[in-house]
Design an enzyme around this catalytic site. Structure first.
Site, PDB file in Angstrom:
ATOM      1  N   ASP A 160       0.874  -1.104  -0.027  1.00 26.78           N
ATOM      2  CA  ASP A 160      -0.059  -0.002  -0.025  1.00 26.78           C
ATOM      3  C   ASP A 160       0.998   1.220  -0.122  1.00 26.78           C
ATOM      4  O   ASP A 160       2.065   1.139   0.046  1.00 26.78           O
ATOM      5  CB  ASP A 160      -0.980   0.004   1.204  1.00 26.78           C
ATOM      6  CG  ASP A 160      -2.144   0.530   1.146  1.00 26.78           C
ATOM      7  OD1 ASP A 160      -2.341   1.474  -0.127  1.00 26.78           O
ATOM      8  OD2 ASP A 160      -3.071   0.321   1.553  1.00 26.78           O
ATOM      9  N   ASP A 218       2.925   4.742 -15.777  1.00 23.14           N
ATOM     10  CA  ASP A 218       4.051   4.421 -16.915  1.00 23.14           C
ATOM     11  C   ASP A 218       5.039   3.323 -16.240  1.00 23.14           C
ATOM     12  O   ASP A 218       5.535   2.453 -16.856  1.00 23.14           O
ATOM     13  CB  ASP A 218       4.655   5.684 -17.246  1.00 23.14           C
ATOM     14  CG  ASP A 218       3.896   6.391 -18.197  1.00 23.14           C
ATOM     15  OD1 ASP A 218       2.869   5.870 -18.625  1.00 23.14           O
ATOM     16  OD2 ASP A 218       4.277   7.603 -18.217  1.00 23.14           O
TER      17      ASP A 218
END
Ligand SMILES: *[C@@H]1O[C@H](CO)[C@@H](O)[C@H](O)[C@H]1NC(C)=O
Ligand SMILES: *[C@@H]1O[C@H](CO)[C@@H](O)[C@H](O)[C@H]1NC(C)=O
Ligand SMILES: *[C@@H]1O[C@H](CO)[C@@H](O)[C@H](O)[C@H]1NC(C)=O
Ligand SMILES: *[C@@H]1O[C@H](CO)[C@@H](O)[C@H](O)[C@H]1NC(C)=O
Ligand SMILES: *[C@@H]1O[C@H](CO)[C@@H](O)[C@H](O)[C@H]1NC(C)=O
Ligand SMILES: *[C@@H]1O[C@H](CO)[C@@H](O)[C@H](O)[C@H]1NC(C)=O
Length: 545
Positions: A160, A218
């Site tokens: 996380d 990306d």
């Protein structure tokens, strides 16, 4: 071991962008090494249903139920712990430790229990110094923690992104890249690398300026096997509409199709079949849409008490087969209006998928023309298999669909050999504004998506982009202007476009990027809102930005 190799060429026509290669020169993520997780994960996670109320009994009961009720054998073979499994402090030697009240036999015992029941074992940590729930985070302990997890029998870690801050002169986005990139280096060194689920993009979703979110997207496919890209799905006890939450995450997933390939999966979060706020059609839509995306199918529910109906749709073999298709193509929008979304993709055996969602509040009837599915040959008859009820029909010009509010239908369409040519077909839309590229007689504009054929484009392997509504016309650059012109059979560069994983559409002749505003070509920027587009699945990606 993760494959080491020195080229920046990725499978499926993907390349590392120059910027990314400079930052991650020795790091080999999932999209380069699809064998670690070739198809999306399926299983259970406690979070959306139980949040921090987790314990050993919950996981053993869940595993027992899944082993006996058929879910494990349907493919749901992972049991994942989420936040709050830990003790408040690390041990004196720095190792993480579990909460012994919640897990009296310990996590290695639980891991072994799950293994004997036929499940893989997944766990949760955080890239910050505390988890979202306030337990010890992995920052500066990544290697120790990864090895600890492996020693407990864990093969999957969700990392996380709570409590990560811009520091050391890095922007927040660079700090996330630094930390998740380091996790990848650590996992890369392991004898058996853990599957890496990255929550980083979720921390950048939903902002007006999308540049940072796109930039994070990306690099996540190069660092790990899946990424949570948007908000958490509504938890069981949460206030608000579960359907709106599903639609929100569905929407974000439609913006990211270009990133997915075997080995890396966009993760729109858990299935929530026992959420009390959902109708039967809404639950089934949730499952059908996630399967159409080849998204992770991770159930967060009290599995021992799932209803017969919920068990039936979650075990739908035909839809699970679509989800697990080895092409891992994500269905993309062929058409959208105020109520209907029409999505399509290819499957590994050459079949096409048609998924239609009724977002509206009343029953809708529509005919979906065969050309909208990228099937261009005339005089063909196709076989369309309704994946909900198994009924089969022959179709040649269109597929007739009738859908109740919030329902979804999925057809698997097999193509006769002589009719097997497929041209990627669908919307060209700006993923920030949601506006659709629209053809008129000789010009193009961006408009609200309206379900008109003038918003449906064929993108050929030679790089032309042509509207379905006016045969023989192609999108062309004329200086900085963008027009429709008669398609040039000799293949002029002014009519050729490249599509990069950045979402930029670049004209081969001028090198300018398609830009929304008044439609024009401008210098390609760093994933600006006005220059990032969603295209139909199946379009080949070019190298770099
Ligand atoms: C374990 O967790 C479940 C789900 O929150 C709860 O119903 C059950 O009472 C707990 N059991 C123990 C032994 O704490
Ligand atoms: C373990 O969890 C219980 C709640 O189930 C909590 O009361 C206790 O403080 C926790 N123990 C540690 C060592 O964190
Ligand atoms: C740290 O201590 C625990 C026991 O408290 C042990 O299981 C673990 O292997 C130790 N870790 C290391 C890295 O030595
Ligand atoms: C976590 O990191 C922040 C930012 O560097 C720092 O201010 C804080 O003291 C750290 N907390 C812990 C518990 O280490
Ligand atoms: C959007 O964010 C990026 C990255 O933080 C920044 O470079 C760019 O200037 C921003 N664009 C606008 C229009 O604010
Ligand atoms: C459907 O109804 C909901 C609530 O009643 C409303 O918010 C929503 O805008 C409606 N959707 C459409 C597409 O009409």
């Amino acid at each position: 071991m993760r494959r080491k190799d020195t080229t920046n060429r990725l499978p499926n026509g993907l390349f590392l962008t120059a910027a990314l290669a400079a930052i991650l020169p020795l790091v080999y993520g999932s999209i380069e090494r699809p064998s670690l997780l070739p198809t999306p994960p399926m299983g259970f996670n406690n979070w959306a249903r139980f949040m921090c109320d987790l314990n050993e009994t919950l996981f053993t009961e869940t595993a027992d139920a899944m082993a006996s009720n058929g879910l494990r054998d349907a493919g749901y073979n992972r049991i994942n712990l989420d936040d709050c499994w830990m003790a408040d402090q690390r041990a004196d030697n720095g190792s993480l430790q579990w909460n012994t009240t919640k897990f009296p036999h310990g996590l290695p015992w639980l891991g072994n229990y799950l293994k004997t029941k036929g499940f893989y074992f997944g766990i949760y940590e955080d890239a910050g110094n505390l988890t979202c729930g306030g337990y010890p985070g992995s920052y500066h302990h990544e290697e120790l923690d990864a090895n600890t997890f492996a020693s407990w029998g864990v093969d999957y870690v969700k990392v996380d992104g709570c409590n990560v801050y811009a520091m050391h002169g890095r922007t927040l986005e660079e700090e996330y890249k630094h930390r998740y990139g380091h996790w990848n280096v650590v996992l890369d060194r392991m004898e058996h690398p853990l599957i890496f689920s990255e929550s980083a993009p979720a921390y950048f979703a939903g902002t007006e300026n999308r540049t940072d979110w796109y930039t994070v997207m990306d690099w996540v496919p190069v660092c790990g096997e899946l990424a949570r890209h948007s908000t958490d799905i509504l938890v069981y006890s949460g206030a608000g509409s579960a359907w709106d939450s599903i639609m929100n995450n569905y929407h974000y997933n439609t913006l990211l199709a270009r990133y997915q390939a075997p080995g890396y999966f966009n993760d729109p979060d858990f299935l929530i079949p026992d959420h009390p706020g959902l109708t039967a059609d809404e639950k089934r839509s949730h499952f059908a849409l996630w399967a159409s995306f080849s998204a992770p199918l991770i159930i967060s529910a009290y599995i021992p008490a799932l209803s017969k109906d919920d068990m039936a749709y979650l075990s739908n073999k035909a839809l699970i087969t679509v989800d697990q298709d080895e092409l891992a193509q994500q269905a993309t929008l062929a058409s959208r209006d105020d109520t209907l979304d029409i999505l399509t993709r290819s499957l590994a055996n050459g079949d096409r998928l048609l998924t239609v969602l009724n977002r509206g509040n009343t029953t809708v009837k529509t005919d979906v023309p065969i050309e909208w599915l990228g099937l261009t040959r005339t005089g063909c008859t196709y076989t369309a298999d309704d994946l909900w009820d198994g009924s089969v029909q022959k179709v040649s010009s269109h597929i007739a669909v009738q859908l109740a509010t919030h329902a979804t239908v999925v057809y698997r369409i097999s193509l006769p050999k002589a009719c097997s040519a497929v041209v990627p077909t669908g919307l060209v839309f700006n993923t920030a504004s949601g506006h659709c590229l629209t053809a008129s007689s000789s010009s193009v504009t961006f408009q609200s998506c309206s379900g008109q054929t003038s918003q449906i484009w064929q993108v050929t392997s030679s790089g032309t982009i042509c509207p379905l509504s006016s045969t023989g016309q192609c999108l062309a650059a004329d200086g900085d202007a963008v027009k429709l012109q008669a398609c040039d059979k000799s293949g002029s560069d002014a009519q050729k476009w490249t599509y990069a994983v950045t979402g930029n559409l670049k004209n081969v002749n001028t090198g300018g990027c398609l830009t929304e505003g008044p439609v024009q070509l401008k210098t390609c920027g760093d994933e600006r809102n006005s220059q990032v587009f969603g295209l139909p699945s199946g379009v080949q990606l070019s190298s770099g930005a």
